[in-house]
Structure formats: C-alpha cells, structure tokens
Design a protein around this motif. Structure first.
Motif, short mmCIF file in Angstrom:
data_model
loop_
_atom_site.label_atom_id
_atom_site.label_comp_id
_atom_site.label_asym_id
_atom_site.label_seq_id
_atom_site.Cartn_x
_atom_site.Cartn_y
_atom_site.Cartn_z
N LEU A 57 0.83 -1.20 0.00
CA LEU A 57 0.00 0.00 0.00
C LEU A 57 0.87 1.25 0.00
CD1 LEU A 57 -2.69 1.49 0.23
CD2 LEU A 57 -2.61 1.14 2.70
N MET A 58 1.88 1.27 0.85
CA MET A 58 2.76 2.45 0.92
C MET A 58 3.50 2.67 -0.40
SD MET A 58 2.21 3.90 3.77
CE MET A 58 0.51 3.35 3.55
N ARG A 59 3.92 1.59 -1.03
CA ARG A 59 4.61 1.70 -2.30
C ARG A 59 3.67 2.26 -3.38
NH1 ARG A 59 6.19 -3.07 -2.63
NH2 ARG A 59 4.64 -3.91 -4.07
N ASN A 60 2.45 1.77 -3.39
CA ASN A 60 1.49 2.24 -4.39
C ASN A 60 1.10 3.70 -4.15
OD1 ASN A 60 1.34 -0.16 -5.89
ND2 ASN A 60 -0.16 -1.04 -4.46
N ILE A 61 0.94 4.07 -2.86
CA ILE A 61 0.61 5.46 -2.55
C ILE A 61 1.75 6.39 -2.97
CG2 ILE A 61 0.30 7.08 -0.63
CD1 ILE A 61 -1.41 4.97 0.74
N ALA A 62 2.99 5.93 -2.74
CA ALA A 62 4.15 6.74 -3.12
C ALA A 62 4.23 6.94 -4.63
CB ALA A 62 5.42 6.09 -2.60
N ALA A 63 3.80 5.92 -5.39
CA ALA A 63 3.88 6.00 -6.84
C ALA A 63 2.70 6.74 -7.46
CB ALA A 63 3.95 4.58 -7.43
N LEU A 64 1.61 6.87 -6.71
CA LEU A 64 0.38 7.43 -7.28
C LEU A 64 0.49 8.89 -7.71
CD1 LEU A 64 -2.51 6.81 -8.08
CD2 LEU A 64 -3.21 7.30 -5.72
N PRO A 65 1.11 9.79 -6.93
CA PRO A 65 1.14 11.20 -7.37
C PRO A 65 1.73 11.42 -8.74
CG PRO A 65 1.78 11.02 -5.07
CD PRO A 65 1.71 9.62 -5.60
N ALA A 66 2.76 10.65 -9.10
CA ALA A 66 3.40 10.83 -10.41
C ALA A 66 2.49 10.37 -11.55
CB ALA A 66 4.72 10.06 -10.45
N ALA A 67 1.60 9.41 -11.25
CA ALA A 67 0.73 8.87 -12.29
C ALA A 67 -0.65 9.53 -12.30
CB ALA A 67 0.56 7.36 -12.09
N PHE A 68 -1.03 10.13 -11.18
CA PHE A 68 -2.39 10.63 -11.01
C PHE A 68 -2.65 11.86 -11.89
CE2 PHE A 68 -5.83 12.84 -8.77
CZ PHE A 68 -6.72 11.80 -8.59
N ASN A 69 -3.73 11.79 -12.67
CA ASN A 69 -4.20 12.93 -13.47
C ASN A 69 -3.17 13.39 -14.51
OD1 ASN A 69 -6.47 14.55 -13.92
ND2 ASN A 69 -5.54 16.28 -12.86
N ARG A 70 -2.25 12.50 -14.87
CA ARG A 70 -1.21 12.87 -15.83
C ARG A 70 -1.80 13.02 -17.23
NH1 ARG A 70 3.64 8.90 -15.53
NH2 ARG A 70 2.36 7.63 -16.90
N ILE A 71 -2.76 12.14 -17.55
CA ILE A 71 -3.43 12.20 -18.85
C ILE A 71 -4.82 12.79 -18.64
CG2 ILE A 71 -4.15 10.90 -20.88
CD1 ILE A 71 -1.11 10.91 -20.32
N ASP A 72 -5.04 13.99 -19.14
CA ASP A 72 -6.33 14.67 -18.95
C ASP A 72 -6.62 15.55 -20.17
OD1 ASP A 72 -8.67 15.56 -17.85
OD2 ASP A 72 -7.72 17.03 -16.54
#
Length: 240
Positions: A57-72
């Motif tokens: 969970l911590m690894r996925n949360i750490a990776a999420l900001p870089a991927a989140f809302n990148r394609i919009d």
C-alpha cells in the motif's frame, strides 16, 4: 427463494395489532414479531492476510502522485499508445490502493465492533443468549438507539447502529409451494393480485390474518413465504 433461517411469528400479537389498525404494514409488523435462530457465525470473517499489505500500500501510494491525473485531454479525442499505457498504470495504482483501503476499513469497523461487544458484556447488556449477526457481533442496538463510544478530547464518537429488521414475502417460495401442492391454488389467488403477472398483496394477507375463518390459512402461507432479514450493523463517526 427459500428462507435461510427457520422463522416463527407471533401471530396472536400480529392479529391484535392489525385489528387496531388494518393499515399497518404487515412486513414491518411481522419483522418485530419474528423469532429466528442465530445464524452460523463466520469465525474471523473480517480478518485479512496482512503480510505485505501495508508495504504494498505504501509503495502504491508513493507511486500514485506521479501517475495521477497525468493524462487529462482538454477535448474529446483518441488517445495515443503511450497515453493508454499511462492510464493503465494510473488505474492499476488506484485500484490497488482502493482495495487495500477497503480491506482496512472493514477490519477497522470489526475492531470497533469488538470494542462495543466487550463493553456490552462488561455492562451485563449482552451474553451467551444475546442475538448476534453472522460475524458474531451483538445485535443490541436498535433503530434510533445506537451504542456510542466517545473519543476523548475530540467532541466526536463512534456509534454502532442497527437498521430495522424487515420481512418480505417470496413469490418464488409461493410458486414452489403451489407446484409442490403445499399451497392451494385458492390460497395463491387469495394472497396475490393481478398486475402484468400476479404479485403478492400484503393487504390481502393482512385481511386473511384478522379473519378467524381464514387465519389458519394465512398463518401457513406467511410461515411458508415470509422471509425475515435482520437489520445489519454499521459503524459510524458522529459529532462535530
């Protein structure tokens, strides 16, 4: 649909109430006057395998900001192959985080419900004969009367709340009874009404129940097709 639990109803009390007000909702009334055995408790129903869950969970949360809302995209258009790949990465991360949080929320609610169980036992409000749900938690809260656990210094409190029990009438059980001969065609017609197809009419069942002549038939019908569902428990955070 067959009943999961063998249910008995206090028909004498139901008749008294219906004679006082024939417009009383029969399903709600019978739910109040039903007796059902405890369901088979699912031991450790909420426990989940915790190995690596927190780490993942911590690894996925750490990776999420870089991927989140990148394609919009700002306009409606087809996506490029790299964009589809980026959205795949984002969705997988979101799904993984959401799944882990959902599991933890379920476990958190179970822990809080365990607290309410121990407090109820300590206060002599619950014991071996107290009704429980399928997870073994006591069903001592009632609609509008929740259990409360204040959180010191916060002005907030956890509650364990219980929805009302309900009784529904199973058309499939009625049809099974007609097919097997347990329920007569006359009784089938007496407790149903024609719509596009026939459906169970609670008002007809109520009138049958208050009729001294028809009462035995109504009791047999209700015992066969009445399905009681216990009101479930929910854990909530209340206060300011």
């Amino acid at each position: 649909m067959s009943k999961a639990l063998s249910t008995t109803f206090d028909f004498d009390a139901a008749v008294v109430r219906l004679k006082g007000d024939l417009g009383t909702n029969l399903g709600d009334l019978l739910a109040q006057l039903a007796t059902t055995p405890d369901p088979k408790v699912q031991k450790n129903a909420d426990l989940v395998t915790v190995e690596r869950v927190g780490e993942d969970l911590m690894r996925n949360i750490a990776a999420l900001p870089a991927a989140f809302n990148r394609i919009d995209p700002k306009s409606k258009r087809a996506l490029t192959k790299p964009e589809l790949a980026a959205l795949l990465e984002e969705k997988q991360l979101i799904d993984a985080v959401e799944k882990a949080i959902k599991k933890r929320k379920s476990r958190l609610h179970s822990i809080i419900s365990d607290h309410f169980d121990r407090v109820a036992e300590r206060r002599k409000l619950a014991g071996e004969d107290t009704l429980t749900d399928a997870k073994g938690h006591y069903l001592i809260a009632s609609k509008g009367s929740p259990e409360e656990a204040p959180i010191e210094g916060s002005g907030r409190y956890f509650t364990r709340e219980r929805a009302s029990d309900t009784t529904t009438f199973s058309m499939s059980a009625l049809l099974e009874g007609v097919a097997s001969g347990e329920i007569s065609r006359a009784d089938y017609l007496a407790c149903t009404r024609p719509v596009r197809t026939r459906e169970i009419d609670e008002d007809k069942l109520s009138r049958m129940l208050v009729s001294k002549k028809l009462r035995p038939r109504a009791q047999a019908l209700i015992s066969k097709i009445g399905v009681v569902k216990r009101g479930g428990l929910s854990i909530n955070l209340r206060g300011k």
